[in-house]
Design a protein around this motif. Sequence first.
Motif, PDB file in Angstrom:
ATOM      1  N   ILE A  14       5.157  -2.733   2.382  1.00  0.00           N
ATOM      2  CA  ILE A  14       4.969  -3.878   3.291  1.00  0.00           C
ATOM      3  C   ILE A  14       4.676  -5.159   2.496  1.00  0.00           C
ATOM      4  O   ILE A  14       5.255  -6.214   2.755  1.00  0.00           O
ATOM      5  N   MET A 205       1.021  -9.984   3.031  1.00  0.00           N
ATOM      6  CA  MET A 205       0.948  -9.205   4.285  1.00  0.00           C
ATOM      7  C   MET A 205       0.961 -10.133   5.499  1.00  0.00           C
ATOM      8  O   MET A 205       1.401  -9.755   6.574  1.00  0.00           O
ATOM      9  N   HIS A 239      -8.169   6.992   5.974  1.00  0.00           N
ATOM     10  CA  HIS A 239      -7.532   7.703   4.856  1.00  0.00           C
ATOM     11  C   HIS A 239      -8.293   7.568   3.542  1.00  0.00           C
ATOM     12  O   HIS A 239      -7.894   8.158   2.547  1.00  0.00           O
ATOM     13  N   PRO A 293       1.841   9.440  11.516  1.00  0.00           N
ATOM     14  CA  PRO A 293       1.907   8.029  11.104  1.00  0.00           C
ATOM     15  C   PRO A 293       3.125   7.366  11.757  1.00  0.00           C
ATOM     16  O   PRO A 293       4.152   8.021  11.934  1.00  0.00           O
TER      17      PRO A 293
END
Length: 394
Positions: A14, A205, A239, A293
């Motif tokens: 990303i 981002m 995570h 996900p």
Amino acid sequence: MKIVTIIGARPQFIKSAPFSKAVQKLKSNGDENKGTINELVVHTGQHFDANMSDVFFEELNIPKPAYNLQINSTSHGIMTGRMIESIESILMKEMPDWVMVYGDTNSTLAGALAAVKLNIPIVHVEAGLRSYNRKMPEEINRVLTDQCADCLFCPTRQAVKNLEREGFSNFIKDGSLVEFSDLRNLALEIGATHHPVIINVGDTMYDAVLQFAEIARKKCRILDQLEIHPRQYLLATIHRQYNTDCPANLLEILSAFIEIDEPIIFPVHPRTKKYVDMTNLDLKSSKVRCIPPVGYLDMLTLEQNSKSILTDSGGIQKEAYFFGVPCITLRTETEWVETVETGWNVVVGTDRKRIVETTKKLKMENPRPDMYGDGKAAEKMIKFLFAFKKRKLV
Ligand code: UD1
Ligand code: UDP
């Protein structure tokens, strides 16, 4: 100008996409630099499931990797070591003008170490972030990568300040966001004395969110698919190694999710899935909905429509801010301190009671100043690198 981009984990796909897009634009219809840039993508393979990797290349139109090293699912040392070995041989063959690395994963550090030993100039994108928690593997990765880099592109003013505290001194314009129109002169002015170069270009981002949020709004049907409605659910992700691999922390967090007693959409990272499956908690009869996900466009849709977000992710804390959605950070500290200072993010740790109580109380009406640039970070990076190269400073 030849650039080798080294990426391997979900957030890096990303972060790198806006730069790749800017390269493509320059190749086809750019200014005097048209046609003189070439980007080769090296995928370390750190993330490899289709929904952790391929989906991002497709949705964000990232160039197909020239190399996929397929190195994953092992200890930090083995993973980083194998990556260095493979990246080194690629760099010796390709001999780029720059190696670009993003963020703070093992792929970032491996790319930086391989390049620095070959004296190939390194660009670190998202430089200067600090959690000041040396137990996080990411903190070690980012501190060492900053030490190796020649050009440190910071996403915020705070990131520049962090570097200044560590003794770096060559920051440009006092760490404030650099203007597009200043870039060429800055690259010429700073001369060979400025090494490494530290410059606040804004956050890639944020570029990505500006480029893709509208597309997500038009295209995605994830709310219908999950039969949920805007502002009537919370979104959660976990995570971090210290939250997943530590049963006590994971139990506290999941117990809080159950106790919150509102629909929680929970896209489960593969690392987390293993450990969630090992707990005896009955998530199925709670309002927590574990899903695999999701792709980037679905994630942006889930984020912008959620009532609030509970997460230990770095990127998601920021995206919550971009969308004006309150964030509860399931960690004891954050690198994105501006989101906390403006009142949009509360760092709660992993205590069940505190998570539940904070979630009930959250209301966000604070102003949301622009703190992550102007959506042109990637274009600024390219312009700066070109101007720098012309001066033959690298
Ligand atoms: C890594 C980064 C972390 C980043 C996160 C983004 C490091 C040290 N950590 O953590 O900074 O925030 O990515 O998501 O680099 N797995 C799969 N399929 C996949 C990917 C991972 O099954 O597609 C499994 C692996 O087999 C491994 C576990 O998930 O057992 C962890 O993967 P790993 O890449 O080591 O670390 P992350 O927790 O993903
Ligand atoms: N993300 C996604 N799908 C998901 C979870 C996250 O597309 O199921 C995106 C999210 O929108 C953000 C990035 O992945 O852009 C954050 O990555 P992650 O949380 O894995 O890593 P971190 O930012 O903590 O390093």
